[in-house]
Design an enzyme around this catalytic site. Structure first.
Site, PDB file in Angstrom:
ATOM      1  N   SER A 131      43.730  41.453  40.988  1.00 52.39           N
ATOM      2  CA  SER A 131      43.281  40.124  40.587  1.00 52.39           C
ATOM      3  C   SER A 131      43.363  39.948  39.079  1.00 52.39           C
ATOM      4  CB  SER A 131      41.837  39.889  41.037  1.00 52.39           C
ATOM      5  OG  SER A 131      41.400  38.622  40.587  1.00 52.39           O
ATOM      6  N   LYS A 186      39.185  42.435  48.104  1.00 57.19           N
ATOM      7  CA  LYS A 186      39.969  41.411  47.398  1.00 57.19           C
ATOM      8  C   LYS A 186      39.862  40.070  48.113  1.00 57.19           C
ATOM      9  CE  LYS A 186      43.033  39.758  44.439  1.00 57.19           C
ATOM     10  NZ  LYS A 186      43.646  38.572  45.009  1.00 57.19           N
ATOM     11  N   HIS A 189      36.568  38.675  47.219  1.00 53.19           N
ATOM     12  CA  HIS A 189      36.707  38.207  45.830  1.00 53.19           C
ATOM     13  C   HIS A 189      37.335  36.812  45.801  1.00 53.19           C
ATOM     14  CE1 HIS A 189      39.407  37.439  42.427  1.00 53.19           C
ATOM     15  NE2 HIS A 189      38.541  38.060  41.666  1.00 53.19           N
ATOM     16  N   ASN A 190      38.420  36.643  46.542  1.00 53.56           N
ATOM     17  CA  ASN A 190      39.106  35.350  46.539  1.00 53.56           C
ATOM     18  C   ASN A 190      38.252  34.261  47.172  1.00 53.56           C
ATOM     19  OD1 ASN A 190      41.208  36.941  45.555  1.00 53.56           O
ATOM     20  ND2 ASN A 190      42.760  35.819  46.687  1.00 53.56           N
ATOM     21  N   GLU A 193      35.863  33.256  44.672  1.00 48.58           N
ATOM     22  CA  GLU A 193      36.621  32.451  43.703  1.00 48.58           C
ATOM     23  C   GLU A 193      36.725  31.000  44.188  1.00 48.58           C
ATOM     24  OE1 GLU A 193      41.303  32.307  42.771  1.00 48.58           O
ATOM     25  OE2 GLU A 193      40.398  34.286  42.445  1.00 48.58           O
TER      26      GLU A 193
END
Length: 486
Positions: A131, A186, A189-190, A193
């Site tokens: 990222s 991940k 995380h996204n 986001e």
């Protein structure tokens, strides 16, 4: 036979792949590169990689021949079938002990499968989240590796060298866990986001429509916000966006069409939440907000038919309004991260992963899109109590929510009175009120389920785990349905 002098090979020279290669070269690693469209290799060497030690290859066979053993090959190709196809092209040129690394945004179940598939052939697989976008890849991303633990010692030095560093020099990269754990982290995380971006957009919309702030004034507000609790990459770039002028001197942001795109990781996060029964409502609303934004023509037509509230003066001064919106943004952000960590905890339990929750916050502190001062507080929360059930229960976050909730509620009242949609702010507050409720109306829901489907219920005056059925009408039978808990 080419000279096997390269430390790592990379396949896929799109922007992320190119920048990772240049980053590795900067840190003293010799990289061999290959791209399916071979002309891209020569173009890269003649331009971006000119003057570096990067070595070009014009076939997979040539690439693997350039690599020291055990060979390390990183794939930066489109997630899905392209990864599997590239692996199949690689396999005839690899030998037991070699390492294949997938650095794309792959679905974690694919990484689970690939780890096992390659292990059966003696090949070590890593599925890693990367990222930070273009700039992060070039100068220091956040890297979240999972897969076969035996592969980690062979790539640790490269990954931690090129990763972003926090203040004390600790790299934003460490081993996450087995199989698809890296890509799962991940994915979350996204999803977070998505939530952060939607929350910022709602704050922008409220300030613009509630106070009539211009882009220049919004720039000043966001610059100020970035000096305090909301200090983060996304707040910082938003301040830059508001300051950017088009060729005619007008704010560029006002000329951008209000339809948002997405690549799927937010949707995967919501599906993961449903699969594990976790109420990750804010990321869900953020995905749906993008879907609603895509209905541009319908919305324009509806705006001419469906009426909003009449215009009225709000009983709040400018400074108070801005502060209430700031508090709503901060509190909602706390809820979003708490929900994301609920999902990580549930997934770790379901998949048998030993996730280091504080370590994940540390990996997100630098390099990645959601990097912020805030993540340091999450790391501290898990350092204090690694087994903490929910971040909302940590003393720092609970104190902030208790202190700011009045402002948070006021901001939502403004939104309702103005007719400004705030799905993420609203669902965050609803979750907060639901999570702190010792009693919810699900007792009635269970009675309804038992009434029409004999689904049974538990009782407050009996131990948990005992299920009861009532013949509500006098006409029903004594047999109950089997129980199922999502």
């Amino acid at each position: 036979m080419p000279n096997a002098s390269c430390d790592i090979g990379l396949i896929g020279l799109a922007v992320m792949g190119q920048n990772l290669v240049l980053n590795m070269n900067d840190h003293g690693f010799k990289v061999a590169v290959f791209n399916r469209t071979v002309s891209k290799v020569d173009d890269f060497l003649a331009n971006e990689a000119k003057g570096t030690d990067v070595v070009g290859a014009h076939s997979v066979e040539e690439l693997t021949g350039l690599l020291k053993r055990p060979r390390r090959v990183m794939l930066m190709v489109k997630a899905g079938d392209s990864v599997d196809q590239t692996i199949e092209h690689l396999l005839p040129h690899l030998e037991p002990g070699d390492i294949v690394i997938d650095g794309g945004n792959s679905l974690f179940t694919d990484s689970n499968r690939r780890t096992k598939y390659l292990a059966a052939k003696g090949i070590l697989f890593i599925g890693t989240g990367v990222s930070g976008g273009e700039e992060g890849a070039r100068f220091g991303p956040s890297i979240m590796p999972g897969g076969n633990p035996a592969a980690w010692p062979h790539v640790k030095d490269i990954f931690q060298s090129i990763a972003a560093k926090v203040e004390d020099g600790t790299p934003c990269c460490d081993w996450v866990g087995e199989n698809g754990a890296g890509h799962y982290v991940k994915m979350v995380h996204n999803g977070i986001e998505y939530g952060d971006m939607q929350l910022i957009c709602e704050a922008y919309d409220l300030l613009q429509r509630g106070l009539g702030l211009t882009a220049d004034e919004l720039h000043e507000v966001f610059v100020e916000w970035n000096k305090g609790e909301l200090d983060s990459y996304l707040i910082e770039i938003s301040s830059h966006i508001f300051a950017k002028k088009d060729e005619d001197g007008q704010p560029l942001v006002d000329k951008i069409l209000d339809t948002a795109g997405q690549k799927g990781t937010g949707k995967w996060t919501v599906i993961g939440a449903l699969d594990t029964g976790q109420p990750v409502t804010l990321i869900g609303e953020s995905v749906f907000a993008r879907c609603l934004s895509a209905l541009k023509e319908e919305r324009v037509a509806a705006s001419k038919i469906l009426e909003g509230p009449p215009a009225k003066a709000l009983d709040a001064g400018r400074a108070a309004f801005i502060e209430d919106v700031r508090c709503a943004l901060y509190c909602s952000k706390i809820v979003s991260y708490a929900q994301g960590y609920m999902l990580l905890r549930a997934a770790a339990k379901e998949n048998g992963w030993n996730l280091n929750m504080g370590g994940i916050a540390l990996m997100w502190r630098g390099g990645c899109i959601i990097r912020s001062r805030f993540l340091g507080k999450i790391k501290e929360a898990f350092d204090k109590n690694p087994a903490i059930q929910n971040l909302l229960l940590d003393s720092f976050f609970s104190a902030a929510l208790n202190q700011y909730q009045a402002s948070w509620r006021k901001a939502l009242v403004y939104a309702v009175e103005l007719g400004v949609p705030t799905p993420a702010f609203s669902t965050a507050l609803t979750f907060f009120d639901g999570y702190r409720a010792a009693r919810l109306p699900a007792n009635l829901l269970q009675a309804q389920r038992d009434y029409f489907g004999a689904h049974t219920y538990e009782r407050t005056d009996q131990p948990r785990g005992q299920f009861f059925h009532t013949n509500w009408t006098g006409h029903g039978g004594r047999v109950s349905s089997t129980t199922y808990n999502a």
